[in-house]
Design a protein around this motif. Structure first.
Motif, PDB file in Angstrom:
ATOM      1  N   PHE A  32      11.463  28.349  13.820  1.00 43.86           N
ATOM      2  CA  PHE A  32      10.651  27.255  14.364  1.00 43.86           C
ATOM      3  C   PHE A  32      10.321  27.480  15.836  1.00 43.86           C
ATOM      4  CE2 PHE A  32      10.789  23.017  16.547  1.00 43.86           C
ATOM      5  CZ  PHE A  32       9.538  22.573  16.135  1.00 43.86           C
ATOM      6  N   THR A  33      11.315  27.838  16.632  1.00 38.93           N
ATOM      7  CA  THR A  33      11.077  28.024  18.065  1.00 38.93           C
ATOM      8  C   THR A  33      10.154  29.218  18.334  1.00 38.93           C
ATOM      9  OG1 THR A  33      13.146  29.302  18.233  1.00 38.93           O
ATOM     10  CG2 THR A  33      13.256  26.952  18.750  1.00 38.93           C
ATOM     11  N   SER A  34      10.221  30.233  17.480  1.00 40.82           N
ATOM     12  CA  SER A  34       9.318  31.379  17.630  1.00 40.82           C
ATOM     13  C   SER A  34       7.880  30.973  17.331  1.00 40.82           C
ATOM     14  CB  SER A  34       9.739  32.514  16.691  1.00 40.82           C
ATOM     15  OG  SER A  34      11.019  33.002  17.022  1.00 40.82           O
ATOM     16  N   PHE A  35       7.722  30.060  16.388  1.00 39.10           N
ATOM     17  CA  PHE A  35       6.384  29.619  15.991  1.00 39.10           C
ATOM     18  C   PHE A  35       5.733  28.744  17.060  1.00 39.10           C
ATOM     19  CE2 PHE A  35       3.699  26.296  14.129  1.00 39.10           C
ATOM     20  CZ  PHE A  35       2.742  27.057  13.476  1.00 39.10           C
ATOM     21  N   ILE A  36       6.473  27.808  17.645  1.00 37.20           N
ATOM     22  CA  ILE A  36       5.867  26.831  18.558  1.00 37.20           C
ATOM     23  C   ILE A  36       5.534  27.441  19.917  1.00 37.20           C
ATOM     24  CG2 ILE A  36       6.923  24.830  17.452  1.00 37.20           C
ATOM     25  CD1 ILE A  36       9.060  24.854  19.643  1.00 37.20           C
ATOM     26  N   GLU A  37       6.269  28.474  20.338  1.00 38.02           N
ATOM     27  CA  GLU A  37       6.016  29.174  21.599  1.00 38.02           C
ATOM     28  C   GLU A  37       5.935  28.215  22.786  1.00 38.02           C
ATOM     29  OE1 GLU A  37       2.480  31.443  20.798  1.00 38.02           O
ATOM     30  OE2 GLU A  37       3.640  33.132  20.005  1.00 38.02           O
ATOM     31  N   LYS A  38       6.859  27.284  22.842  1.00 36.49           N
ATOM     32  CA  LYS A  38       6.957  26.353  23.974  1.00 36.49           C
ATOM     33  C   LYS A  38       8.401  25.872  24.050  1.00 36.49           C
ATOM     34  CE  LYS A  38       4.080  23.105  22.544  1.00 36.49           C
ATOM     35  NZ  LYS A  38       3.395  21.779  22.387  1.00 36.49           N
ATOM     36  N   PRO A  39       8.822  25.295  25.150  1.00 34.15           N
ATOM     37  CA  PRO A  39      10.188  24.773  25.234  1.00 34.15           C
ATOM     38  C   PRO A  39      10.437  23.716  24.154  1.00 34.15           C
ATOM     39  CG  PRO A  39       9.189  24.884  27.413  1.00 34.15           C
ATOM     40  CD  PRO A  39       8.099  25.158  26.428  1.00 34.15           C
ATOM     41  N   THR A  44       5.984  18.359  19.972  1.00 33.27           N
ATOM     42  CA  THR A  44       5.393  17.121  19.485  1.00 33.27           C
ATOM     43  C   THR A  44       5.513  17.035  17.963  1.00 33.27           C
ATOM     44  OG1 THR A  44       3.196  18.085  19.173  1.00 33.27           O
ATOM     45  CG2 THR A  44       3.715  17.200  21.355  1.00 33.27           C
ATOM     46  N   THR A  45       5.213  15.867  17.440  1.00 28.76           N
ATOM     47  CA  THR A  45       5.211  15.698  15.980  1.00 28.76           C
ATOM     48  C   THR A  45       4.211  16.640  15.331  1.00 28.76           C
ATOM     49  OG1 THR A  45       5.851  13.370  16.209  1.00 28.76           O
ATOM     50  CG2 THR A  45       4.864  14.037  14.108  1.00 28.76           C
ATOM     51  N   GLU A  46       3.080  16.839  15.983  1.00 37.39           N
ATOM     52  CA  GLU A  46       2.056  17.739  15.457  1.00 37.39           C
ATOM     53  C   GLU A  46       2.569  19.171  15.384  1.00 37.39           C
ATOM     54  OE1 GLU A  46       1.548  15.432  17.792  1.00 37.39           O
ATOM     55  OE2 GLU A  46       0.441  14.052  16.482  1.00 37.39           O
ATOM     56  N   ASP A  47       3.386  19.573  16.354  1.00 38.80           N
ATOM     57  CA  ASP A  47       3.955  20.927  16.340  1.00 38.80           C
ATOM     58  C   ASP A  47       4.832  21.126  15.106  1.00 38.80           C
ATOM     59  OD1 ASP A  47       2.822  21.723  18.780  1.00 38.80           O
ATOM     60  OD2 ASP A  47       4.480  20.836  19.915  1.00 38.80           O
ATOM     61  N   VAL A  48       5.643  20.128  14.812  1.00 41.07           N
ATOM     62  CA  VAL A  48       6.533  20.219  13.652  1.00 41.07           C
ATOM     63  C   VAL A  48       5.719  20.282  12.370  1.00 41.07           C
ATOM     64  CG1 VAL A  48       8.424  19.131  12.387  1.00 41.07           C
ATOM     65  CG2 VAL A  48       8.356  18.970  14.883  1.00 41.07           C
ATOM     66  N   SER A  49       4.705  19.408  12.266  1.00 39.79           N
ATOM     67  CA  SER A  49       3.864  19.393  11.072  1.00 39.79           C
ATOM     68  C   SER A  49       3.128  20.719  10.892  1.00 39.79           C
ATOM     69  CB  SER A  49       2.849  18.248  11.150  1.00 39.79           C
ATOM     70  OG  SER A  49       3.489  16.994  11.137  1.00 39.79           O
ATOM     71  N   SER A  50       2.660  21.292  11.984  1.00 41.29           N
ATOM     72  CA  SER A  50       1.951  22.571  11.919  1.00 41.29           C
ATOM     73  C   SER A  50       2.873  23.679  11.428  1.00 41.29           C
ATOM     74  CB  SER A  50       1.387  22.938  13.297  1.00 41.29           C
ATOM     75  OG  SER A  50       0.400  22.025  13.694  1.00 41.29           O
ATOM     76  N   PHE A  51       4.113  23.652  11.898  1.00 41.24           N
ATOM     77  CA  PHE A  51       5.083  24.665  11.471  1.00 41.24           C
ATOM     78  C   PHE A  51       5.356  24.557   9.979  1.00 41.24           C
ATOM     79  CE2 PHE A  51       9.642  25.437  10.544  1.00 41.24           C
ATOM     80  CZ  PHE A  51       9.638  26.824  10.684  1.00 41.24           C
ATOM     81  N   LEU A  52       5.548  23.336   9.505  1.00 45.02           N
ATOM     82  CA  LEU A  52       5.832  23.140   8.080  1.00 45.02           C
ATOM     83  C   LEU A  52       4.643  23.546   7.219  1.00 45.02           C
ATOM     84  CD1 LEU A  52       7.665  19.682   8.279  1.00 45.02           C
ATOM     85  CD2 LEU A  52       8.694  21.959   8.160  1.00 45.02           C
ATOM     86  N   SER A  53       3.443  23.220   7.666  1.00 43.03           N
ATOM     87  CA  SER A  53       2.243  23.618   6.927  1.00 43.03           C
ATOM     88  C   SER A  53       2.104  25.131   6.904  1.00 43.03           C
ATOM     89  CB  SER A  53       0.995  22.993   7.562  1.00 43.03           C
ATOM     90  OG  SER A  53       1.034  21.580   7.493  1.00 43.03           O
ATOM     91  N   HIS A  54       2.429  25.750   8.020  1.00 47.35           N
ATOM     92  CA  HIS A  54       2.375  27.213   8.104  1.00 47.35           C
ATOM     93  C   HIS A  54       3.345  27.854   7.129  1.00 47.35           C
ATOM     94  CE1 HIS A  54       2.333  31.267   9.788  1.00 47.35           C
ATOM     95  NE2 HIS A  54       3.641  31.184   9.956  1.00 47.35           N
ATOM     96  N   ARG A  55       4.539  27.305   7.025  1.00 45.86           N
ATOM     97  CA  ARG A  55       5.539  27.883   6.128  1.00 45.86           C
ATOM     98  C   ARG A  55       5.111  27.728   4.660  1.00 45.86           C
ATOM     99  NH1 ARG A  55       6.959  31.703   8.041  1.00 45.86           N
ATOM    100  NH2 ARG A  55       7.998  31.940   6.023  1.00 45.86           N
ATOM    101  N   ARG A  56       4.480  26.607   4.349  1.00 40.33           N
ATOM    102  CA  ARG A  56       3.971  26.425   2.982  1.00 40.33           C
ATOM    103  C   ARG A  56       2.874  27.443   2.690  1.00 40.33           C
ATOM    104  NH1 ARG A  56       5.533  25.051  -1.418  1.00 40.33           N
ATOM    105  NH2 ARG A  56       3.878  23.658  -2.133  1.00 40.33           N
ATOM    106  N   ALA A  57       1.993  27.664   3.678  1.00 39.51           N
ATOM    107  CA  ALA A  57       0.909  28.631   3.508  1.00 39.51           C
ATOM    108  C   ALA A  57       1.444  30.049   3.357  1.00 39.51           C
ATOM    109  CB  ALA A  57      -0.046  28.555   4.696  1.00 39.51           C
ATOM    110  N   GLU A  58       2.607  30.295   3.957  1.00 41.11           N
ATOM    111  CA  GLU A  58       3.240  31.616   3.865  1.00 41.11           C
ATOM    112  C   GLU A  58       3.989  31.812   2.556  1.00 41.11           C
ATOM    113  OE1 GLU A  58       3.298  34.380   6.111  1.00 41.11           O
ATOM    114  OE2 GLU A  58       1.510  33.274   6.750  1.00 41.11           O
TER     115      GLU A  58
END
Length: 283
Positions: A32-39, A44-58
């Protein structure tokens, strides 16, 4: 990352989670931390949602993505309690619903063919006990001949999840396998480990089952499939679902609210509808 290390130490030392769970959370959070590339404190909530969507797409499955969300929520709850954040950015995200799938049991004919292939008493007893009792791998590993088997009454005492105990009647054939194996090695545990002096572990059970199921062309069969088969074959023969739940040792609130308990007498009557009940003794 210091915050991630602190979290892993917390869930291991204070929450007493298993090392496997701690390692799994650590891997999920590193991903997760590698994906968000920020502290992590700027997420944000959007960052978490984007990560989860990315993992589903993967290609990650629903259960895998849900586990990652659980790790993220736990991590940010930890940060909030430590005063690092005012709110948990993942708290409003709902877990994905896993589609319900009926367990796939092994046909009794396939089980008979499988048992006939096995060329040694220990491995055959492993399969026999798994199918005849419906117990879990860890419960199988920990069978103590002196404390868990009542040879006179033909019963197996099982200590399940949460240290709950249940009694499972044993078929004559199954009991004969157990007697023969215990006489052969003379150890405390039904399935002793040569390396440790204790009992064998879940990994070795997996290896033994995989060896024989692969040889039989049943690669999809795992140790837990025999638990499904035990329950399904009892149900197919008219056993009440509440009795089956009790025999399996399910302890969820939903189960205990819906299904009535079963006495030892009813348990014996219930399992006598299992296919092995008509088998005679002597392996």
């Amino acid at each position: 990352m210091k915050l991630l290390e602190d979290f892993c130490n917390y869930i291991m030392n204070e929450k007493n989670l298993s090392m496997n769970t701690v390692d799994g959370y650590g891997r999920d959070l590193s991903q997760f931390t590698s994906f968000i590339e920020k502290p992590v404190t700027k997420v944000t909530t959007e960052d978490v949602s984007s990560f989860l969507s990315h993992r589903r797409a993967e290609g990650d499955g629903v259960s895998t993505v849900s586990r990652k969300l659980s790790a993220i929520k736990s991590f940010y709850n930890f940060l909030v309690r430590r005063g690092k954040l005012k709110y948990n950015p993942a708290s409003s995200i709902e877990g994905m619903k896993k589609p319900k799938r009926l367990p796939r049991p092994v046909d009794s004919e396939d089980i008979d063919s499988l048992l006939n292939m096995i060329d040694n008493l220990r491995d055959r007893t492993i399969f026999e006990v798994l199918y005849a009792t419906g117990i879990r791998r860890e419960e199988l590993c920990a069978i103590n001949i002196q404390t868990d088997i009542n040879f006179r009454r033909g019963e197996l005492r099982v200590v399940g999840k949460g240290d709950s105990e249940r009694i499972i009647p044993l078929f004559p054939r199954t009991l004969d396998y157990i007697k023969s194996l215990s006489a052969e090695h003379g150890k405390e545990w039904l399935f002793p480990s040569i390396k440790t002096g204790g009992h064998i572990g879940k990994r070795q059970i997996n290896e033994i089952v995989n060896k024989w199921t692969s040889a039989a062309g049943l690669e999809w069969v795992t140790p837990h499939k025999f638990r499904h088969s035990f329950a399904t074959h009892l149900m197919d023969n008219g056993v009440d679902l509440g009795d089956i739940q009790e025999l399996l040792g399910h302890s969820s609130p939903e189960t205990t609210k819906i299904y009535a308990g079963v006495s030892k007498g009813r348990a014996r009557s219930a399992v006598m509808k299992h296919p092995l009940a008509t088998e005679k003794g002597q392996p």
